[in-house]
Design a protein around this motif. Structure first.
Motif, short mmCIF file in Angstrom:
data_model
loop_
_atom_site.label_atom_id
_atom_site.label_comp_id
_atom_site.label_asym_id
_atom_site.label_seq_id
_atom_site.Cartn_x
_atom_site.Cartn_y
_atom_site.Cartn_z
N THR A 1 0.85 -1.18 0.00
CA THR A 1 0.00 0.00 0.00
C THR A 1 0.90 1.24 0.00
OG1 THR A 1 -0.07 0.20 2.41
CG2 THR A 1 -1.73 -1.24 1.38
N PRO A 2 0.36 2.41 -0.36
CA PRO A 2 1.17 3.63 -0.27
C PRO A 2 1.73 3.86 1.13
CG PRO A 2 -0.81 4.06 -1.54
CD PRO A 2 -0.96 2.67 -0.96
N GLU A 3 0.94 3.53 2.16
CA GLU A 3 1.40 3.69 3.53
C GLU A 3 2.56 2.75 3.84
OE1 GLU A 3 -1.77 3.33 2.57
OE2 GLU A 3 -3.05 4.73 3.66
N GLN A 4 2.50 1.52 3.33
CA GLN A 4 3.59 0.57 3.54
C GLN A 4 4.86 1.01 2.82
OE1 GLN A 4 1.51 -2.94 2.28
NE2 GLN A 4 0.84 -3.43 4.37
N LEU A 5 4.71 1.58 1.63
CA LEU A 5 5.88 2.11 0.92
C LEU A 5 6.48 3.28 1.68
CD1 LEU A 5 4.56 1.97 -2.75
CD2 LEU A 5 6.31 0.49 -1.70
N TYR A 6 5.64 4.11 2.26
CA TYR A 6 6.10 5.22 3.09
C TYR A 6 6.90 4.69 4.30
CZ TYR A 6 5.73 8.60 6.90
OH TYR A 6 6.00 9.41 7.97
N LEU A 7 6.36 3.69 4.98
CA LEU A 7 7.05 3.14 6.15
C LEU A 7 8.37 2.49 5.76
CD1 LEU A 7 4.04 1.68 8.14
CD2 LEU A 7 5.45 3.66 8.76
N LEU A 8 8.40 1.85 4.61
CA LEU A 8 9.64 1.24 4.13
C LEU A 8 10.70 2.31 3.88
CD1 LEU A 8 11.11 -1.36 3.25
CD2 LEU A 8 10.12 -1.01 0.97
N ALA A 9 10.29 3.39 3.25
CA ALA A 9 11.23 4.49 2.97
C ALA A 9 11.66 5.18 4.26
CB ALA A 9 10.62 5.49 2.00
N SER A 10 10.71 5.44 5.14
CA SER A 10 11.04 6.18 6.36
C SER A 10 11.85 5.36 7.35
CB SER A 10 9.77 6.72 7.02
OG SER A 10 8.98 5.67 7.52
N ALA A 11 11.86 4.05 7.21
CA ALA A 11 12.64 3.21 8.12
C ALA A 11 14.14 3.46 8.01
CB ALA A 11 12.33 1.73 7.85
N ALA A 12 14.59 3.99 6.88
CA ALA A 12 16.03 4.25 6.73
C ALA A 12 16.54 5.20 7.81
CB ALA A 12 16.31 4.83 5.34
N VAL A 13 15.75 6.21 8.15
CA VAL A 13 16.17 7.16 9.19
C VAL A 13 16.21 6.46 10.54
CG1 VAL A 13 15.55 9.32 10.36
CG2 VAL A 13 15.28 9.13 7.89
N ASN A 14 15.21 5.63 10.84
CA ASN A 14 15.19 4.89 12.10
C ASN A 14 16.35 3.90 12.16
OD1 ASN A 14 12.57 6.09 11.75
ND2 ASN A 14 11.82 4.77 13.38
N ASN A 15 16.62 3.22 11.05
CA ASN A 15 17.75 2.29 11.00
C ASN A 15 19.06 3.01 11.30
OD1 ASN A 15 16.42 0.29 8.29
ND2 ASN A 15 16.28 -0.09 10.46
N ALA A 16 19.23 4.19 10.72
CA ALA A 16 20.46 4.96 10.94
C ALA A 16 20.61 5.34 12.41
CB ALA A 16 20.47 6.21 10.05
N HIS B 1 11.96 -15.01 10.11
CA HIS B 1 11.64 -14.97 8.68
C HIS B 1 11.67 -13.58 8.07
CE1 HIS B 1 10.54 -19.21 8.43
NE2 HIS B 1 10.04 -19.07 9.64
N ALA B 2 11.83 -12.56 8.89
CA ALA B 2 11.80 -11.18 8.39
C ALA B 2 13.08 -10.85 7.61
CB ALA B 2 11.64 -10.21 9.55
N ILE B 3 12.94 -9.91 6.70
CA ILE B 3 14.01 -9.53 5.78
C ILE B 3 14.49 -8.13 6.15
CG2 ILE B 3 14.57 -9.11 3.34
CD1 ILE B 3 12.11 -10.98 2.72
N PRO B 4 15.82 -7.93 6.28
CA PRO B 4 16.33 -6.59 6.57
C PRO B 4 15.79 -5.57 5.56
CG PRO B 4 18.09 -8.18 6.79
CD PRO B 4 16.90 -8.92 6.20
N ARG B 5 15.61 -4.34 6.02
CA ARG B 5 14.96 -3.29 5.23
C ARG B 5 15.59 -3.10 3.85
NH1 ARG B 5 15.45 1.43 3.38
NH2 ARG B 5 17.52 1.65 4.26
N THR B 6 16.91 -3.01 3.77
CA THR B 6 17.54 -2.74 2.47
C THR B 6 17.29 -3.89 1.49
OG1 THR B 6 19.64 -3.54 3.37
CG2 THR B 6 19.30 -1.16 3.33
N ASP B 7 17.37 -5.13 1.96
CA ASP B 7 17.10 -6.28 1.09
C ASP B 7 15.63 -6.31 0.67
OD1 ASP B 7 19.76 -6.99 1.50
OD2 ASP B 7 19.28 -8.52 2.98
N PHE B 8 14.76 -5.99 1.60
CA PHE B 8 13.34 -5.99 1.30
C PHE B 8 13.00 -4.88 0.30
CE2 PHE B 8 8.80 -5.38 2.00
CZ PHE B 8 8.35 -6.70 2.04
N ALA B 9 13.59 -3.71 0.48
CA ALA B 9 13.36 -2.59 -0.45
C ALA B 9 13.77 -2.98 -1.86
CB ALA B 9 14.10 -1.35 0.01
N ALA B 10 14.86 -3.74 -1.98
CA ALA B 10 15.29 -4.21 -3.31
C ALA B 10 14.25 -5.17 -3.90
CB ALA B 10 16.65 -4.88 -3.21
N GLN B 11 13.66 -6.04 -3.07
CA GLN B 11 12.61 -6.94 -3.55
C GLN B 11 11.41 -6.14 -4.03
OE1 GLN B 11 11.41 -10.03 -0.85
NE2 GLN B 11 13.50 -10.78 -0.57
#
Length: 178
Positions: free
Chosen positions: A81-96, A163-173
């Protein structure tokens, strides 16, 4: 009857935990995100501000420096969903800042029979079950201290995290599917 915490104390759970704070996010979107300027910016530009100075990120850095872990798994639809794409993108700041956010496809979560509940689990001994209405508005957090329910949340965490995938790998998928 559920025991709801006072919303004014919600933040204290993220400073007072001893070892781990872990979250499962299962919703397709959150009203609070849709109402935020960050979300509107993402929807119009596809970018997220580098706002690692936010209080959440500052606390994550503090807790990580103290040797604690803050982690979460987000369940994502295929197609997101657009909200899930937003959370995926915004997670980079939290990861950092030091938070480990991973993702799991909803089909995989369903295969694992993960619940459709959002919750925070603290030190494997207490949880906050987050309640939402049908429009994704946050209604409150139920404190869970019953050992049997907490053990169930620990089992859910272990299955989801395995079973979860790290954010960067998941973003590539995700990028490879659009």
């Amino acid at each position: 009857m559920p025991k709801f915490i006072d919303d004014a104390t919600f933040g204290s759970y993220f400073t007072e935990f001893a070892h781990t704070a872990w979250r499962l996010e299962t919703r397709r979107g959150y009203a609070s995100d849709r109402e935020s300027p960050r979300y509107r910016q993402f929807r119009s530009t596809g970018t997220i501000p580098n706002d690692g100075h936010r209080p959440w990120c500052a606390n994550v850095r503090t807790q990580v420096r103290l040797g604690k872990r803050i982690e979460r798994v987000r369940i994502v639809d295929q197609a997101p969903t657009p909200e899930q794409l937003y959370l995926l993108a915004s997670a980079a700041v939290n990861n950092a800042a030091g938070e480990d956010i991973r993702n799991l496809w909803r089909a995989d979560a369903d295969h694992l029979i993960l619940p459709r509940e959002d919750f925070w689990l603290f030190d494997s001994r207490q949880a906050l079950l987050l309640h939402f209405d049908e429009a994704d508005n946050y209604l409150g957090a139920e404190l869970v201290e019953d050992a049997e329910r907490v053990l169930r949340y620990c089992q859910i965490r272990d299955a989801a995290w395995h079973h979860a995938i790290p954010r960067t790998d998941f973003a590539a998928q995700v990028a490879s599917t659009v």
